[in-house]
Design a protein around this motif. Structure first.
Motif, short mmCIF file in Angstrom:
data_model
loop_
_atom_site.label_atom_id
_atom_site.label_comp_id
_atom_site.label_asym_id
_atom_site.label_seq_id
_atom_site.Cartn_x
_atom_site.Cartn_y
_atom_site.Cartn_z
N ASP A 223 0.95 -1.23 0.06
CA ASP A 223 -0.10 -0.11 0.09
C ASP A 223 0.97 1.05 -0.01
N VAL A 224 1.16 1.81 -1.20
CA VAL A 224 1.88 3.05 -1.24
C VAL A 224 1.13 4.10 -1.23
N ARG A 225 1.45 5.20 -0.39
CA ARG A 225 0.55 6.30 -0.48
C ARG A 225 1.42 7.69 -0.59
N LEU A 226 1.29 8.20 -1.54
CA LEU A 226 1.90 9.52 -1.89
C LEU A 226 1.47 10.75 -1.37
N GLY A 227 2.18 11.46 -1.05
CA GLY A 227 1.89 13.06 -0.55
C GLY A 227 1.14 12.80 0.91
N ALA A 228 1.91 11.71 1.61
CA ALA A 228 1.61 11.33 2.68
C ALA A 228 2.03 12.26 3.75
N ASP A 229 1.59 12.86 4.69
CA ASP A 229 1.95 13.87 5.76
C ASP A 229 1.78 13.12 7.16
N VAL A 230 2.80 12.61 7.75
CA VAL A 230 2.77 12.16 9.07
C VAL A 230 2.86 13.22 9.88
N ARG A 231 1.87 13.45 10.93
CA ARG A 231 1.74 14.47 11.78
C ARG A 231 2.00 14.06 13.25
N ALA A 232 1.63 12.87 13.54
CA ALA A 232 1.89 12.47 14.79
C ALA A 232 1.93 10.95 15.02
N ALA A 233 2.32 10.40 16.19
CA ALA A 233 2.45 8.92 16.42
C ALA A 233 2.42 8.74 17.91
N ARG A 234 1.85 7.32 18.21
CA ARG A 234 1.78 7.08 19.45
C ARG A 234 1.72 5.55 19.43
N ARG A 235 1.58 4.94 20.47
CA ARG A 235 1.50 3.43 20.59
C ARG A 235 0.38 3.27 21.45
N GLU A 236 -0.43 2.47 21.15
CA GLU A 236 -1.72 1.80 21.79
C GLU A 236 -1.51 0.54 22.05
N ASP A 237 -0.97 0.00 23.39
CA ASP A 237 -0.88 -1.41 23.52
C ASP A 237 0.24 -1.72 22.80
N ASP A 238 0.12 -3.00 21.80
CA ASP A 238 1.34 -3.29 20.97
C ASP A 238 1.20 -2.65 19.71
N GLU A 239 0.51 -1.79 19.46
CA GLU A 239 0.33 -0.99 18.18
C GLU A 239 0.69 0.39 18.07
N VAL A 240 1.48 0.56 16.90
CA VAL A 240 2.05 1.84 16.61
C VAL A 240 0.80 2.60 15.54
N THR B 219 -1.89 10.94 9.96
CA THR B 219 -1.97 11.58 8.76
C THR B 219 -3.08 12.60 8.49
N ALA B 220 -2.77 13.37 7.46
CA ALA B 220 -3.89 14.18 6.93
C ALA B 220 -5.20 13.42 6.69
N GLU B 221 -4.92 12.18 6.19
CA GLU B 221 -6.06 11.39 5.54
C GLU B 221 -6.76 10.42 6.84
N GLY B 222 -6.37 10.49 7.90
CA GLY B 222 -6.64 9.57 9.07
C GLY B 222 -5.46 8.96 9.73
N GLU B 223 -5.82 7.74 10.50
CA GLU B 223 -4.92 7.05 11.28
C GLU B 223 -4.50 5.68 10.59
N LEU B 224 -3.31 5.25 10.63
CA LEU B 224 -2.76 3.98 10.27
C LEU B 224 -2.01 3.48 11.46
N ARG B 225 -2.45 1.95 11.47
CA ARG B 225 -2.03 1.01 12.32
C ARG B 225 -1.14 0.04 12.05
N GLY B 226 -0.15 -0.22 12.75
CA GLY B 226 0.92 -1.29 12.42
C GLY B 226 1.42 -1.80 13.74
#
Length: 474
Positions: free
Chosen positions: A235-252, A256-263
């Motif tokens: 899943d390649v996302r161009l023009g992606a601006d990462v604005r913040a990061a946090r951990r919730e339990d074992d997830e990162v 981004t401007a388009e919403g949240e991504l989890r990994g």
């Protein structure tokens, strides 16, 4: 060496990566004494966390793809890649992150090694804090070569340092594939590791702030790699601006401007910064944290006894270019120590001219991207009169034999006044093996008229050279 002993050498080298090793080797071969100071693994980033392990992770996927691209051979590929065996092979190539073999080479080359953290302490002096807490004071008669390299830069994104992101070090040494991997950055590290970990079982999302991948390469390169990643399911996302990061339990969680991504893990691959923060450059009037400003002999400007070699000077952050700079700097150090004249003109034995005019580089994605010299954009920005010639590599006989449905592009940038090559880029399977011939042509400024007599063997992929010349002639 006791904790209080002081020792003098002709050359003191800070950092025993491949760059530092080569500086020390050249000066010792030139009759000088040298000591390497290293806090971590002798052999450096390339051997344990960059070139070698990353290419080991990629090679199995590449071999399978090559077999599947040949009818008949494809039938023999009946299973999937053995992930555990791939990681085991990676571990063998890095010698299990044990540097005993490298230490043995250093000793055999007649180079002393001091373990510990090194800091400059004024002119020609280095203080080493050893693992046992003792110190050693090393003085250089002729030169101190700072070869401390670079480290991954973490962008100033809210919360990103707190989630303990992967850098290239963790990406190449991980013991298992994360289920979901978020990759921030679409340069060569981000693209290579997206290919590698996707093939090893991770669900990969690649976030690139710009509008194309591999922004320093020809546009066709980024387009081909983008298409290939998406075809594989990344899943390649161009023009992606990462604005913040946090951990919730074992997830990162990345915002981004388009919403949240989890990994499960996030790899940050957005660039490098010089390792000069803690090496005492302030004691000789330089600002910590900055790349060292050097001339073409790699001598630090204003400090004739000090050299900044490899990534630490920011000129070309590639292992082979650091080793090249080491050979040039070492030769300059030896010449100056002997009282000989140092040749500072282009292409001399003492200058790193290829940093500016003929740097080769390979991105080991599928397709590979191999380039040397100037891109079309760089030629245009430099104001040089030029013409760009392209040809599909898949049209030559050797490519049709190499792989069914071979797709690739060759791009030549030609100086129209002198009729010599300024740069070449190859995009396609296994094109890395075309690069050295291209590098020789660019470095040697071989006239187009003479290249007509460099006959490519038939049927090989190298026939692309003839087709480029025919396209040039029109």
């Amino acid at each position: 060496m006791s904790s209080t002993e002081e020792k003098t050498y002709d050359v003191v080298v800070l950092g025993a990566g491949s760059t530092g090793e080569n500086v020390a080797d050249v000066v010792v071969r030139g009759g000088l004494s040298a000591v390497l100071v290293e806090e971590h693994l002798v052999g450096g980033e390339c051997s344990y966390y960059a070139c070698m392990p990353s290419k080991a992770l990629l090679r199995g996927t590449e071999a399978i793809a090559e077999a599947r691209a040949v009818k008949g051979a494809a039938a023999a590929v009946t299973g999937e890649q053995d992930v555990a065996a791939t990681l085991e092979r990676r571990d063998a190539i890095t010698h299990g992150w044990d540097d005993a073999g490298q230490v043995s080479w250093v000793e055999g080359a007649g180079i002393d090694l001091v373990r510990g953290s090194a800091r400059l302490d004024g002119e020609r002096t280095v203080v080493v804090t050893r693992p046992d807490g003792g110190t050693a004071r090393l003085t250089a008669r002729h030169a101190v070569a700072v070869c401390t390299g670079s480290e991954a830069a973490v962008p100033p994104v809210e919360g990103l340092p707190d989630v303990q992101p992967w850098t290239p070090r963790e990406a190449t040494s991980a013991k298992e594939a994360p289920r979901r991997l978020l990759v921030v950055g679409g340069g060569y590290v981000g693209c290579e590791m997206s290919f590698a970990w996707h093939a090893l079982g991770s669900q990969v999302t690649l976030l690139q702030r710009g509008e194309r991948l591999l922004t320093g390469a020809e546009p066709q390169a980024g387009e081909a790699v983008l298409a290939s990643l998406r075809d594989r399911g990344v899943d390649v996302r161009l023009g992606a601006d990462v604005r913040a990061a946090r951990r919730e339990d074992d997830e990162v969680v990345l915002t981004t401007a388009e919403g949240e991504l989890r990994g499960d893990e996030v790899l940050v691959a957005v660039g490098r910064r010089a390792r000069t923060t803690d090496v005492g450059v302030d004691t000789v009037g330089l600002e910590p944290g900055r790349y060292l400003d050097v001339d073409d002999t790699l001598q630090v400007r204003g400090l004739p006894w000090m050299y900044g070699v490899g990534d630490v000077n920011g000129r070309r952050l590639l292992t082979h270019m650091g080793k090249y700079q080491a050979r040039q700097a070492g030769a300059a150090i030896v010449a100056r120590a002997r009282g000989e004249e140092v040749a500072v003109e282009d292409w001399s034995p003492h200058t790193a001219t290829a940093d500016r005019a003929a740097t080769p580089a390979v991105v080991f994605t599928d397709p590979q991207v191999a380039s040397v010299g100037l891109t079309s954009a760089q030629a245009r920005e430099s104001g040089r009169p030029h013409r760009v010639v392209e040809y599909p590599i898949g049209s030559v006989a050797g490519a049709t034999i190499f792989a069914d449905g071979y797709e690739g592009t060759a791009i030549a940038v030609v100086d129209t006044e002198r009729e010599v090559l300024l740069g070449l880029t190859f995009v396609g399977p296994a094109v890395a093996e075309l690069l050295q011939a291209a590098t020789i042509a660019v470095v040697g400024e071989v006239p187009i008229a003479r290249l007509w007599h460099a006959v490519p063997a038939y049927p090989t992929v190298s026939e692309i050279w003839l087709r480029l010349l025919e396209a040039w002639r029109g």
